[in-house]
Design a protein around this motif. Structure first.
Motif, short mmCIF file in Angstrom:
data_model
loop_
_atom_site.label_atom_id
_atom_site.label_comp_id
_atom_site.label_asym_id
_atom_site.label_seq_id
_atom_site.Cartn_x
_atom_site.Cartn_y
_atom_site.Cartn_z
N SER A 87 7.99 26.22 116.26
CA SER A 87 8.61 27.47 115.82
C SER A 87 8.98 27.33 114.36
N PRO A 88 8.41 28.15 113.47
CA PRO A 88 8.77 28.08 112.05
C PRO A 88 10.25 28.38 111.84
N LYS A 89 10.82 27.79 110.80
CA LYS A 89 12.24 27.98 110.51
C LYS A 89 12.46 28.08 109.00
N GLY A 90 13.37 28.95 108.61
CA GLY A 90 13.75 29.06 107.22
C GLY A 90 12.66 29.64 106.34
N TYR A 91 12.91 29.66 105.04
CA TYR A 91 11.90 30.10 104.09
C TYR A 91 12.24 29.53 102.72
N ASN A 92 11.20 29.37 101.91
CA ASN A 92 11.37 28.83 100.58
C ASN A 92 11.28 29.94 99.54
N VAL A 93 11.09 29.57 98.27
CA VAL A 93 11.09 30.56 97.21
C VAL A 93 9.88 31.50 97.31
N PHE A 94 8.84 31.08 98.04
CA PHE A 94 7.65 31.93 98.23
C PHE A 94 7.70 32.67 99.57
N PHE A 95 8.86 32.70 100.21
CA PHE A 95 9.07 33.38 101.48
C PHE A 95 8.20 32.82 102.60
N ALA A 96 7.83 31.57 102.49
CA ALA A 96 7.09 30.88 103.55
C ALA A 96 8.03 29.90 104.23
N ALA A 97 7.79 29.63 105.52
CA ALA A 97 8.65 28.71 106.27
C ALA A 97 8.70 27.35 105.58
N ASP A 98 9.88 26.74 105.53
CA ASP A 98 10.02 25.42 104.90
C ASP A 98 10.26 24.31 105.90
N SER A 99 10.36 24.64 107.20
CA SER A 99 10.53 23.64 108.25
C SER A 99 10.10 24.24 109.58
N PHE A 100 10.03 23.41 110.60
CA PHE A 100 9.70 23.92 111.93
C PHE A 100 10.45 23.14 112.99
N LEU A 101 10.64 23.80 114.14
CA LEU A 101 11.33 23.23 115.29
C LEU A 101 10.34 22.91 116.40
N VAL A 102 10.62 21.85 117.15
CA VAL A 102 9.79 21.43 118.28
C VAL A 102 10.62 21.59 119.55
N ASN A 103 10.08 22.31 120.52
CA ASN A 103 10.79 22.54 121.78
C ASN A 103 9.92 22.12 122.95
N ASN A 104 9.70 20.84 123.08
CA ASN A 104 8.90 20.31 124.18
C ASN A 104 9.81 19.48 125.09
N PRO A 105 10.05 19.95 126.33
CA PRO A 105 10.97 19.22 127.22
C PRO A 105 10.50 17.83 127.61
N LYS A 106 9.21 17.54 127.42
CA LYS A 106 8.68 16.22 127.77
C LYS A 106 9.02 15.17 126.72
N LEU A 107 9.39 15.60 125.53
CA LEU A 107 9.75 14.64 124.50
C LEU A 107 11.14 14.08 124.78
N ASP A 108 11.35 12.84 124.37
CA ASP A 108 12.63 12.18 124.61
C ASP A 108 13.74 12.95 123.89
N GLN A 109 14.90 12.99 124.51
CA GLN A 109 16.01 13.74 123.93
C GLN A 109 16.47 13.19 122.59
N TYR A 110 16.12 11.93 122.32
CA TYR A 110 16.53 11.34 121.05
C TYR A 110 15.47 11.52 119.96
N ASP A 111 14.30 12.07 120.34
CA ASP A 111 13.27 12.31 119.33
C ASP A 111 13.73 13.42 118.39
N LYS A 112 13.23 13.34 117.18
CA LYS A 112 13.57 14.35 116.18
C LYS A 112 12.95 15.67 116.58
N LYS A 113 13.71 16.78 116.46
CA LYS A 113 13.24 18.09 116.89
C LYS A 113 13.04 19.05 115.73
N GLU A 114 13.37 18.64 114.52
CA GLU A 114 13.19 19.51 113.37
C GLU A 114 12.55 18.71 112.23
N PHE A 115 11.52 19.30 111.61
CA PHE A 115 10.78 18.61 110.55
C PHE A 115 10.62 19.52 109.35
N LYS A 116 10.70 18.94 108.18
CA LYS A 116 10.38 19.66 106.96
C LYS A 116 8.86 19.76 106.86
#
Length: 327
Positions: A87-116
């Motif tokens: 899921s895209p998140k936020g926006y930069n100076v060009f109005f494009a997403a600057d990060s994204f979220l991961v929502n997969n229940p199979k991934l470990d709860q300690y895994d990172k869920k947001e990436f630039k």
């Protein structure tokens, strides 16, 4: 509408139909959606994918890129670098997403869920301050981050309706004898006669007293003289093939028009090829730009291959003004 800025409205955009009712046969519609999607899968290949990519992950990659329009590549502790819905998140100076979220229940709860979102050259620009675990790659098929699901649905609806018309015309072109009786005994006789014919009886003997006479018509026959003129199966098949050719031109499958002209100039043939590669060239460049970011971040060498490039001969020059004539 610029999609990355207004991605919260994408469900409204994709769920709007005019009219809202759908009149196509659902079974035929599903068939054509599946057929056109598999046809579209033949356009591009992703060469040199990482060896640890499973067949299931590659299938998910193609589905997300073609239908959803985008996906994310990121690193996990248990699965390494994987492809997943995001899921895209936020926006930069060009109005494009600057990060994204991961929502997969199979991934470990300690895994990172947001990436630039990684940009080409960022690793070299930041130097020692760069942390690869903080970044993921936003893989898109087109600059507006929308796939070809709308193209598939558009043509699948038309082909489903055309298929229904074809089936209807086949039924209407069948000749069914319609017989009318002027008496109850004549009606009973006709029913038994038809039953025996359908049962395969080779010879039927009946009382000649119930057959038509000049002074009294026992039976009446319904004649359908326009049966041949109402047969449109050939035209329906040609129209279905025309729609498929139009779909091919939309997604990058180069072809020759089904109703080929008797005398077609080379310029006309090249124009048809231009229709077939217009979007494919855009998609290939955009996909390759996404994979270049992936290659730089994860030290890979993934390449996008346009499978129908060998059919393009736009570089050929006509011998005379106005184009060559294909006899």
């Amino acid at each position: 509408m610029y999609y990355p800025l207004n991605y919260d409205k994408i469900n409204l955009y994709q769920g709007t139909f005019t009219p809202s009712e759908q009149y196509s046969d659902s079974l035929a519609f599903d068939f054509w959606c599946r057929a056109l999607f598999q046809r579209a899968l033949s356009v591009f290949d992703f060469k040199n994918l990482p060896k640890d990519f499973s067949r299931q992950e590659i299938a998910l990659l193609y589905y997300l890129v073609y239908v959803n329009g985008f996906c994310g590549a990121f690193t996990t502790e248990d699965y390494g670098t994987i492809i997943n819905p995001i899921s895209p998140k936020g926006y930069n100076v060009f109005f494009a997403a600057d990060s994204f979220l991961v929502n997969n229940p199979k991934l470990d709860q300690y895994d990172k869920k947001e990436f630039k979102i990684y940009q080409l050259g960022l690793k070299e620009k930041l130097g020692d301050e760069f942390d690869a675990s903080e970044y993921g790659v936003f893989i898109t098929m087109s600059p507006d981050c929308i796939g070809i699901g709308d193209i598939i649905i558009y043509y699948a609806e038309k082909l489903a309706n055309m298929s229904a018309g074809l089936d209807m015309n086949i039924e209407n072109s069948k000749f069914a004898y319609v017989l009318g009786a002027n008496s109850k005994s004549g009606k009973t006789f006709l029913k038994k006669l038809i039953d025996k014919i359908h049962a395969g009886v080779s010879a039927i003997i009946f009382d000649s007293m119930i057959t038509p006479r000049e002074d009294f018509q026992t039976f009446e026959f319904f004649n359908r003289d326009n049966l041949k003129s109402s047969y449109m199966v050939t035209e329906f098949n040609q129209d279905i093939q025309t729609l498929i050719n139009q779909f091919d031109a939309e997604i990058g499958i180069v072809n020759v028009p089904y109703e080929k002209k008797e005398r077609m100039t080379s310029f006309e043939a090249q124009s048809k090829q231009s229709d077939g590669i217009a979007r494919a060239c855009l998609w290939k460049d955009n996909l390759q730009a996404s994979w270049d970011e992936y290659n730089e971040l994860y030290n890979e060498n993934v390449e996008v291959v346009y499978n129908y490039e060998y059919m393009i001969n736009l570089d050929e020059e006509p011998d005379q003004e106005g184009g060559d004539i294909d006899e």
